[in-house]
Design an enzyme around this catalytic site. Structure first.
Site, short mmCIF file in Angstrom:
data_model
loop_
_atom_site.label_atom_id
_atom_site.label_comp_id
_atom_site.label_asym_id
_atom_site.label_seq_id
_atom_site.Cartn_x
_atom_site.Cartn_y
_atom_site.Cartn_z
N ALA A 98 90.16 72.50 39.59
CA ALA A 98 90.11 73.99 39.95
C ALA A 98 91.30 74.74 39.91
O ALA A 98 92.56 74.14 39.98
CB ALA A 98 89.34 74.12 41.27
N GLU A 131 90.97 76.17 47.09
CA GLU A 131 91.34 77.10 46.36
C GLU A 131 91.33 78.34 47.29
O GLU A 131 92.20 79.05 46.79
CB GLU A 131 90.49 76.95 45.37
CG GLU A 131 90.36 75.83 44.38
CD GLU A 131 91.66 75.34 43.95
OE1 GLU A 131 92.57 76.02 43.56
OE2 GLU A 131 91.74 74.09 43.77
#
Length: 1001
Positions: free
Chosen positions: A407, A443
């Protein structure tokens, strides 16, 4: 001869230059026709201020308007190898086609634009090689960061991708501040062509006379005829073109299929660490921050996303529409993001009012629901934890079909591999759901720690990744306490960091890096796992309340700015009143970690004297090359209360004595309870013997049982203990019930399996494994019990899969029957048991089984299921089928992002080890072209070579990589070769005793 060729080339080049000027005039007229873009150019100085004030930020925060021009960019860092020299003919052709002064003005007739772009930069590379050639040798160029005489304040960026021709064109207007008089502007550009560059200031317009590219430095130098005065506020306009590449970096294309099966492409950006320069000319360094107004011109039937919400949309001719986005906060170029494609989405809102959307492939909207639920809870958790609100009005998460990393934390638009964000309730395993929760937490943590406050240079990468890797566990523990996630932290993060960090070819958390090829290489277990482990130790040392207070000080003080490690220590020191910098500096500046040796002596009935000493731990047991002294936070527990801390102190000298009160001679002592301290512990024989009964009766808490077994195996590898003796101690874990402890045992036995695969002891080792794992498998069975906890479900999958590898006939037979029912459609396999059953079927399966697995792969559209199947293919023991697996991995059926892991599955199979290595040796150029360096290639190299165990193979690998230069893989190769030699020494040292022990059980 070479000089004559140069003279002839220069004469021809001058003619080409005159022709280029004529074509350039035509391009200029075309550019002027685009009035939409030109309307933004100011006609007078006053208009600059008007332009600045007319754009409204969605989040009204004063920090957006701060003057951030006084940024320290540091000194030039380590140099990197120049590209290899081409042959003389290629050099001569490059001179004729493209001089150092030239910019390719337009597309060659009959040649696709993306080929032209690629060709132009190939010529640029050759030209740079000519300049670097001295006496026929390629010279190392010292890497230099961008000059700071001209810095950007604000970008207006327009991008228009062509999703069929795989090209894009763009324009950018950059408000710049010129600090010193100059005739040059140096910025980053790679694999793009700047068609035109013009600087406007104080009613003056200056076009760049020449644009000089450096492929090695990844820069473009705009050269002007006149000097640009100091203290000038100007506007730099550039138009450019580039290829929508297939390398999963920069602005690239990502393949997907429509509902009717039609192959289509999305346009996606991936800029970290240094690939914004592949999309648009920019100052591509984390400390050179600016604001961005982004505009995308896209087909009307495609979704267009960027960091900020849509501000305005306009329909254009030719089936296009223009999408303008709100202005971003001040941020680094690597966080800019754009996506153009076809997507569905689910939407929610966090309790603090942030709109959250999860974008999925069309028709898979429901698979985004789990990530949406996590994200909407994570945002308010972090807001409360940091005591700072999320500064953007929206948070988008999007599943990308082709994505190299797991990610990427682009501010407000986080991109993910499909397997790290999509959950299919019927086909997603519990382990995958847990992984998705951690990834989403990681994230989103970056939105504060990395985006709001950014490391000053990549040397401090660990500030981004180490902290996010720690806090993701903090977050998931809050959301899903049933995961027992902090216990899993030790096997997922901590022990993996220790294993790599014990090598002589490890590196400190803070490592000076310069060239992008060096930067890519430090996205490893040290930056992520060791960083997280050291922060966890610090969190424990100063306490939760002071840690949170310190994080608020750090983020508030430096928001929208850049920091170094010392800034973090200062904030935490203020909050805790502890000398954080003194304690922590050794952990970030030294590579490796200490082993704390401990002996005890009973003094009287209730007093125990502990004698502790520290020295650097080395994987091979040798004396360390450097004399390091760490400040080690030590904690101690005893059998009086196994879950309580009996004493804490700092071991800040080579050795010391500590007295424990209230301890009898029958009490055990445990150093590093909770396995929080980042060090190994080596007990005296007597202390270890006292601890083992507490392992067998599980009086010792799970984290301590697992830390003990991991330390013991590390001592074995270093030659401080016998493998046979430690395997005998492992027998004390036969009654173990904790999933994470079994994970630690499994990881250690997997390392031992590598050694044994080079001997004739495999059947004996399989028997040992069956005896160890069968009792827990019998307790768990194949079917989940009602109300079964999360960890038992994970344990069942782990244990049954290991028993397949240990050739348990009973387990394999049941697994094959279940596989057959799954294939026939009579009884689908639970997602958590599919890997077990796939491996059981394939392990000794014939070609028919192999074809059935391929058919299963081709009929599923769930990426997670494709991963399970493709990686299980590598466990076959048939050499012909393994060759087919490698061919399959390189075929168009497997995405480039996944091919590496399919090949790795073959490489870690003793039957496929040599085959995979020979494949790499013969195909390395193809792989290098496919992955262009980057972490996927380094991962492949690591697993291809580190499982050998002979000096002969170590030398072969060294020689191959000496002759075959693969940029960015040097450290990985050194670490893997060191591991080969460790394996060889371990095998030589313990083979005889190991053989005797395994044949006796």
């Amino acid at each position: 001869m070479y000089k004559n060729a140069l003279r002839g080339g220069i004469r021809t080049a001058k003619q080409a230059w005159r022709l280029k000027n004529e074509i350039g005039k035509l391009n200029l007229e075309l550019a002027k026709a685009n009035t939409d873009f030109e309307q933004h150019l100011c006609e007078e100085t006053a208009h600059l201020n008007e332009l600045l004030s007319s754009k409204q930020f969605v989040k009204v925060q004063k920090q957006f308007y701060r003057d951030y021009s006084s940024v320290s960019l540091g000194a030039p860092l380590k140099s990197s190898d120049a590209p290899l020299l081409g042959d003389l003919c290629n050099q001569y052709r490059a001179i004729l086609a493209y001089t150092s002064a030239d910019v390719v003005p337009g597309q060659k007739q009959g040649q696709p634009q993306h080929q032209q772009i690629r060709g132009a930069h190939k010529q640029q590379e050759t030209r740079m090689q000519q300049q670097e050639e001295v006496g026929g040798m390629a010279q190392k160029l010292e890497f230099k960061r961008l000059p700071t005489n001209v810095v950007p304040k604000h970008y207006e960026l327009l991008l228009q991708p062509d999703l069929e021709a795989f090209t894009f064109k763009g324009k950018t207007i950059v408000q710049v501040q010129v600090k010193k008089p100059t005739k040059q502007i140096v910025l980053n550009a790679l694999d793009i062509i700047i068609e035109e560059a013009q600087l406007e200031f104080e009613c003056t317009k200056m076009k760049a006379d020449r644009i000089v590219y450096s492929t090695d430095a990844e820069t473009a130098t705009l050269e002007f005829e006149k000097v640009i005065p100091a203290e000038t506020a100007g506007v730099l306009q550039m138009s450019f073109t580039g290829e929508l590449n297939d390398k999963m970096k920069g602005f690239y294309r990502s393949k997907y299929f429509s509902a009717s099966g039609e192959e289509r492409y999305a346009g996606v950006t991936q800029f970290e660490a240094t690939d914004a320069r592949r999309c648009f000319p920019c100052w591509d360094e984390p400390a050179i921050k600016a604001t961005f107004d982004i505009t995308l011109v896209v087909p009307k039937n495609r979704v267009a996303l960027s960091n900020m919400p849509v501000k305005k949309e306009d329909d254009l001719e030719g089936g296009l529409r223009r999408v303008r986005f709100d202005r971003t906060p001040i941020m680094s170029t690597y966080l800019v993001a754009c996506v153009v494609g076809e997507y569905d989405f689910v939407e929610g809102k966090s309790e603090d009012g942030i709109i959250v959307r999860v974008f999925t492939p069309v028709g898979k909207r429901e698979q985004g629901q789990f990530a949406l639920d996590v994200a909407t809870k994570v945002l308010p958790f972090y807001k409360d934890y940091f005591n700072i609100a999320y500064p953007l009005p929206k948070m988008d998460l999007i599943a990308i079909s082709d994505f190299s990393a797991g990610a990427m934390e682009n501010w407000g638009l986080v991109t993910y591999r499909e397997t790290f964000v999509l959950v299919d309730p019927k086909n997603t395993s519990l382990m995958r759901k847990q992984s998705i929760a951690l990834t989403v937490g990681h994230e989103i943590a970056h939105q504060w720690f990395g985006n709001l406050v950014t490391m000053e240079w990549w040397t401090h990468l660990w500030l981004n990744e180490g902290y996010a890797s720690f806090v993701e566990f903090l977050c998931v523990h809050h959301l899903f306490p049933e995961y027992d996630i902090w216990t899993q932290f030790v096997t997922d993060m901590y022990t993996r960091a220790l294993e790599l960090d014990s090598l002589k070819n490890s590196h400190p958390i803070e490592v000076p890096v310069g060239h992008p090829s060096e930067i890519d290489e430090i996205f490893d277990e040290i930056s992520y796992n060791k960083g997280a482990s050291v922060i966890r130790m610090l969190h424990d040392y100063i306490g939760e309340d002071d840690f949170r207070k310190g994080m608020n000080i750090y983020l508030t003080r430096h928001q929208y700015g850049n920091t170094s490690t010392e800034d973090l220590w200062t904030a935490l020191q203020e909050a805790s009143s502890k000398n954080v910098a003194e304690v922590m500096s050794s952990w970030t500046q030294y590579k490796g970690f200490p082993v704390v040796s401990v002996e005890s002596e009973q003094k009287g009935k209730t007093q125990r004297i502990l004698r502790l000493s520290q020295r650097k731990f080395t994987a091979d047991g040798s004396q360390a090359d450097e004399d390091c002294l760490w400040v080690v936070p030590i904690s101690v527990s005893t059998s009086r209360d196994p879950t309580a801390i009996a004493k804490t102190f700092l071991l800040d000298k080579p050795s010391m004595e500590v007295v424990l009160d209230g301890v009898t001679d029958s009490d055990w002592i445990k150093i590093n309870p909770g396995t929080v301290g980042y060090y190994r512990t080596r007990y005296s024989k007597e202390m270890l013997e006292q601890l083992m009964p507490a392992v067998k009766n599980m009086e010792l808490p799970p984290l301590d049982r697992l830390g003990l077994i991991d330390d013991m195996f590390a001592m074995v590898q270093a030659g401080h203990a016998s493998t046979a003796d430690v395997l005998a101690l492992v027998d004390g874990y036969r009654n173990e019930t904790n999933y994470t402890v079994w994970t630690a045992i499994t990881n250690s036995l997997t390392n031992l399996h590598v050694l044994i695969s080079h001997t004739d002891l495999m059947e004996d080792f399989h028997r040992f494994g069956r005896n160890l794992y069968e009792p827990v498998a019998q307790r768990l069975g194949w079917e989940p019990r009602e109300g079964e906890n999360h960890l038992d479900t994970l344990l069942r999958s782990l244990v049954l899969t290991r028993l397949v590898s240990f050739r348990s006939n009973d387990v394999i037979e049941v697994a094959r029957q279940r596989f057959r029912s799954h294939i026939n459609g009579t009884q689908p396999l639970p997602a958590d048991l599919r890997t077990t059953c796939y491996k059981a079927a394939l392990q000794d399966g014939n070609e028919q089984i192999f074809e059935e697995m391929l058919a299963l792969y081709r009929t599923t559209d769930l990426h997670e299921e494709q991963d399970r199947i493709s990686r299980a293919l590598g466990c076959s023991t048939d050499a012909k089928l393994l060759r087919r697996v490698i061919d399959f991995a390189m075929s168009g059926e497997v995405r480039a992002q996944d091919s590496v892991f399919v090949i790795v599955a073959v490489a870690i199979n003793p039957k496929g080890r040599d085959m995979a290595w020979e494949f790499f040796k013969s195909s390395n150029k193809q792989l290098l072209e496919r992955y262009q360096g980057g972490f996927l290639l380094t991962r492949l190299i690591k697993y291809l070579i580190e499982n050998y165990a002979s000096e002969e193979k170590a030398k072969e690998v060294e020689e191959f990589f000496r002759v075959t230069q693969i940029p960015g893989c040097e450290r990985t190769v050194s670490q893997a070769v060191e591991t080969i030699r460790l394996n060889a020494a371990w095998l030589e040292r313990d083979r005889e005793k190991l053989s005797t022990y395994l044949k006796s059980v």
